[in-house]
Every structure is written in structure tokens, then in C-alpha cells.
Enzyme design. Structure first.
Site, PDB file in Angstrom:
ATOM      1  N   ARG A   1      14.056 -25.496  38.531  1.00  0.00           N
ATOM      2  CA  ARG A   1      13.302 -25.676  39.788  1.00  0.00           C
ATOM      3  C   ARG A   1      12.619 -27.045  39.820  1.00  0.00           C
ATOM      4  O   ARG A   1      11.473 -27.178  40.255  1.00  0.00           O
ATOM      5  CB  ARG A   1      12.233 -24.589  39.968  1.00  0.00           C
ATOM      6  CG  ARG A   1      12.753 -23.202  40.183  1.00  0.00           C
ATOM      7  CD  ARG A   1      13.515 -23.074  41.506  1.00  0.00           C
ATOM      8  NE  ARG A   1      13.751 -21.700  41.795  1.00  0.00           N
ATOM      9  CZ  ARG A   1      14.708 -20.979  41.223  1.00  0.00           C
ATOM     10  NH1 ARG A   1      15.525 -21.526  40.359  1.00  0.00           N
ATOM     11  NH2 ARG A   1      14.860 -19.715  41.547  1.00  0.00           N
TER      12      ARG A   1
ATOM     13  N   GLU B   1       5.067 -22.415  43.184  1.00  0.00           N
ATOM     14  CA  GLU B   1       6.416 -22.918  43.457  1.00  0.00           C
ATOM     15  C   GLU B   1       6.540 -23.587  44.821  1.00  0.00           C
ATOM     16  O   GLU B   1       7.037 -24.704  44.913  1.00  0.00           O
ATOM     17  CB  GLU B   1       7.427 -21.772  43.288  1.00  0.00           C
ATOM     18  CG  GLU B   1       8.829 -22.273  43.033  1.00  0.00           C
ATOM     19  CD  GLU B   1       9.833 -21.630  43.943  1.00  0.00           C
ATOM     20  OE1 GLU B   1       9.667 -21.757  45.170  1.00  0.00           O
ATOM     21  OE2 GLU B   1      10.776 -21.010  43.446  1.00  0.00           O
TER      22      GLU B   1
ATOM     23  N   SER C   1       9.695 -16.705  45.818  1.00  0.00           N
ATOM     24  CA  SER C   1       8.853 -16.690  44.616  1.00  0.00           C
ATOM     25  C   SER C   1       7.673 -17.633  44.828  1.00  0.00           C
ATOM     26  O   SER C   1       7.866 -18.800  45.156  1.00  0.00           O
ATOM     27  CB  SER C   1       9.636 -17.172  43.400  1.00  0.00           C
ATOM     28  OG  SER C   1      10.704 -16.316  43.120  1.00  0.00           O
TER      29      SER C   1
END
Ligand code: EPU
Length: 348
Positions: free
Chosen positions: A164, A343, A237
Site C-alpha cells: 500500500r 490508510e 480499510s
């Protein structure tokens, strides 16, 4: 010269999946690279900050809005070239890329079905799910350099991809993505690496079957944006899965056993990381820190299907969302000594 149509005080909440936050002081929609460059020039000439908005599915807009120029990325060309290469404009809906590839039996993106957002956002956080990530297939990222306003093409090794993560995310002011190339495998086999997915389908599953199984898994976790899902207003998320040292992971497992959170060490989800250390499951830590699925703080809640997603139930504020996120971070830190990192991007 392209004529820019700059709008004033445009509400951003309806353009995001969380449906929260205030307006953009200036707003412009761009459909091609020339207009994108003009928009960047406009903001540079006025020393006004700018931000890119595309799918809005990984974005938190502050209640006070944004005091600069929001550029809505609408470059939506999508070309499937012979041999298995796809060129997607940054504003193309990601699912169109995945669905087009699967329909042609081109392997590589089938596990990334059902992820909301746009193609141009995928390299920024190296979007991934169910054992695949876009870094596996990206061959080129076309960008505009902020300092020179010139087009440049970056090879994957220039993108610094990680879990990520990418150099685009680490140096947010440097480039704006305008298009992405993916090299896929015509008639190649699909990727079935993720245990949860492998349990659902056979080893010879077709790409279409893998896609369907992934969509079903995501639907069951409310990770598909569907109009009748009460958990639909989310940013997926909300935290990254934390990377910890093997020693810290072992200590955490010992503690979980001692505290009778689990009866066997295997019950603590942990995954091998790309580098040294271990990836833990943030959703598991959140639940075990006592924040149950479906719990609420006013208009903000934890998804009733997945502890890693925060959900806006309507009529809430970004301040409430961030306060609940802070509370969750504090509880996980207090319980396990692990710091969760957010995130989605905060527009600031
Ligand atoms: N878990 C819990 N409670 C929960 C949720 C999960 O205990 O409420 C446990 C599960 O039982 C499992 C583990 O946590 O043992 C992992 O859960 P899951 O398979 O749902 O995946 P995840 O690690 O929570 C990641 C990605 C998702 C991606 C899935 C599937 C991150 C931050 N999230 O979630 O990506 O779809 O894997 O590959 O890496 C996103 O980035 O927005 C996103 C949705």
C-alpha cells in the site's frame, strides 16, 4: 490554449464514498492531459494549493473543506492493445479495467475486482487485494511533473512500490498521474494465492470464476459499494495492516494466549511481509481491543461486517470520524502496543 472552467465552492461530500466534509474553494474537471496541465499551471500561478480527486473512495475531506483547487480527474480513455497491454486514463473507473481484462481472458487483475475508485489512483497506494497488487502488472505510469509541468513516463522501478505504498504516496507533490499501463497475460491462469479465496474455488477456476468469487467475498465484508448496503459509506480499510518485527509478533501471540483471547497461537492472523518482519491483521487487533463490529459513536460506526472499515451512517462530520479513528488507535496501542496507521488520504 484550453479554456479552464473553474467553479467556486463545490460540495465535495457527494463526490466521496464516505459522503463527509466541506466544499472546495475552487474546482475544475479535467478530461485530457492538456487541461490537466492548464489546471496545474493555474494553481501554480496563483500559489494556490491543489489536490486531485478521482473516485473519492479513499479520501477524507475535512469539515472545513479545501481552500485550494480540487481537480476532478476525468481522463477516461481505456485501450486494450493486442498482446495484453492495457492503457487506462487516470479517471477510468477501476472496475472497467478489471472487467474488460477478465472479459478478454487476460489474467493479472481478476483478484482486484470490485475495488472502488479510479485507475490513476491504483499506483499511488499500490492497490491490492486477495493476493494481487497492481505493482505486479504495471509497466508504465504516465505523469505530469509538478515542477516543470511536463509529461514523463515512469518505469515500475521508478515508482518505489511497497505494501500500500509508492513514491507517489511518499512524495505527494511531485507528480500527477495521467495514465497507467498494465501488462496482462492473455489466456494465462489466474492468481489464487489468498487462502480465503482458495477455499472458495478450485485450482482450475477461470478468470471469470475468480472475479465472481472475489466479488462475493467483498460483498460479504461490505467492501463493495452497493446502494442498499447499510455499510456502504466507507473508505474501505481505514487502517493499514501493521508491520511488526517477528519478536514483537511472537510477544503479541504470547500475550493473546495468556489473556485467553485465543486458545491456539494459529488463531492470531499473521502474514509474511515482503521485507523483514510480520504483517498483522488490523481488523483482528481492533476487535480484540474491544471495538466490536457494528459499534457506533453517533453517526460514525465500525462496519457490521468488517472491523477495519469505518462507516458514516448519515448526518455525521469528519471530526466525529477522526475522533472515532483516534479512539480505535488508542485502544489498539493500549492493548497490544501496536500503532495503527490510517490508510485513506486526508485532504489537507
Ligand atoms: N479479521 C478479524 N475481524 C474483522 C476483520 C478481519 O478478525 O473484523 C481477521 C480475519 O479473520 C482474517 C484477517 O483479519 O484472519 C484478515 O482479514 P481480511 O481477509 O478481511 O483482510 P484484511 O487484512 O482485513 C486486506 C486489505 C483489503 C483487502 C483484503 C483482502 C489492507 C489494509 N486491507 O484486508 O483491502 O481487500 O486484505 O485481500 O491491506 C483496502 O485496502 O481498502 C482493502 C479493503
Amino acid at each position: 490554449m484550453t479554456e479552464l472552467e473553474i467553479e467556486r465552492d463545490v460540495a465535495l461530500a457527494p463526490l466521496t464514498s464516505l459522503e463527509l466534509g466541506g466544499p472546495a474553494k475552487y474546482f475544475v474537471r479535467v478530461r485530457d492531459e492538456a487541461t490537466l496541465i492548464e489546471a496545474l499551471r493555474w494553481s501554480a500561478d496563483r500559489e494556490t494549493p491543489f489536490a486531485i480527486l478521482a473516485g473519492g473512495s479513499n479520501l477524507i475531506v475535512p469539515d472545513e473543506g479545501y481552500q485550494g483547487l480540487v481537480v476532478q480527474m476525468s481522463i477516461d480513455s481505456l485501450d486494450f492493445h493486442e498482446g495484453g497491454t492495457v492503457t487506462a486514463g487516470a479517471g477510468v473507473a477501476w472496475e472497467k479495467v478489471v472487467d474488460g481484462a477478465v472479459a478478454r481472458s487476460w489474467a493479472g487483475l481478476e483478484c482486484l475486482a470490485g475495488i472502488p475508485g479510479s485507475a490513476g489512483a491504483t499506483p499511488i497506494q499500490n492497490v491490492g487485494a486477495y493476493g494481487a497488487e497492481v505493482a505486479d502488472s504495471i509497466t508504465r505510469v504516465r505523469v505530469i511533473r509538478r515542477d516543470t509541468l511536463e509529461l514523463e513516463e515512469l518505469a515500475p522501478e521508478d515508482c518505489g512500490f511497497g505494501y500500500r505504498d509508492s513514491s507517489f504516496k511518499r512524495e505527494p507533490g511531485r507528480f500527477v498521474v495521467s495514465a497507467v499501463d498494465f501488462a496482462l497475460r492473455p489466456n494465462g491462469p489466474g492468481t489464487v494465492r489468498y487462502a480465503e479465496l482458495a477455499r472458495k474455488i478450485g485450482p482450475d477456476a477461470t478468470l471469470a470464476e475468480i472475479r465472481r468469487a472475489v466479488l462475493e467475498l467483498r460483498r460479504n465484508k461490505s467492501m463493495l459499494i452497493e446502494p442498499d448496503d447499510p455499510n456502504r459509506r466507507s473508505a474501505g480499510s481505514f487502517f493499514l495492516n501493521p508491520l511488526v518485527s517477528t519478536a514483537d509478533a511472537d510477544r503479541l501471540v504470547e500475550q493473546a494466549l495468556a489473556d485467553e483471547l485465543v486458545s491456539h497461537s494459529d488463531e492470531v492472523p499473521r502474514y509474511p511481509a515482503e521485507g523483514p518482519g510480520v504483517k498483522l491483521a488490523a481488523g483482528w487487533l481492533i476487535e480484540k481491543a474491544g471495538v466490536t463490529k457494528g459499534s457506533r459513536r453517533g453517526a460514525i460506526g465500525v462496519s457490521s461486517k468488517h472491523a477495519l472499515a469505518l462507516v458514516h451512517h448519515g448526518g455525521g462530520t469528519t471530526a466525529e470520524l477522526l475522533a472515532f479513528a483516534d479512539e480505535i488507535q488508542a485502544r489498539v496501542l493500549d492493548r497490544f502496543g501496536v500503532t495503527l496507521e490510517r490508510e485513506p488520504r486526508l485532504l489537507a
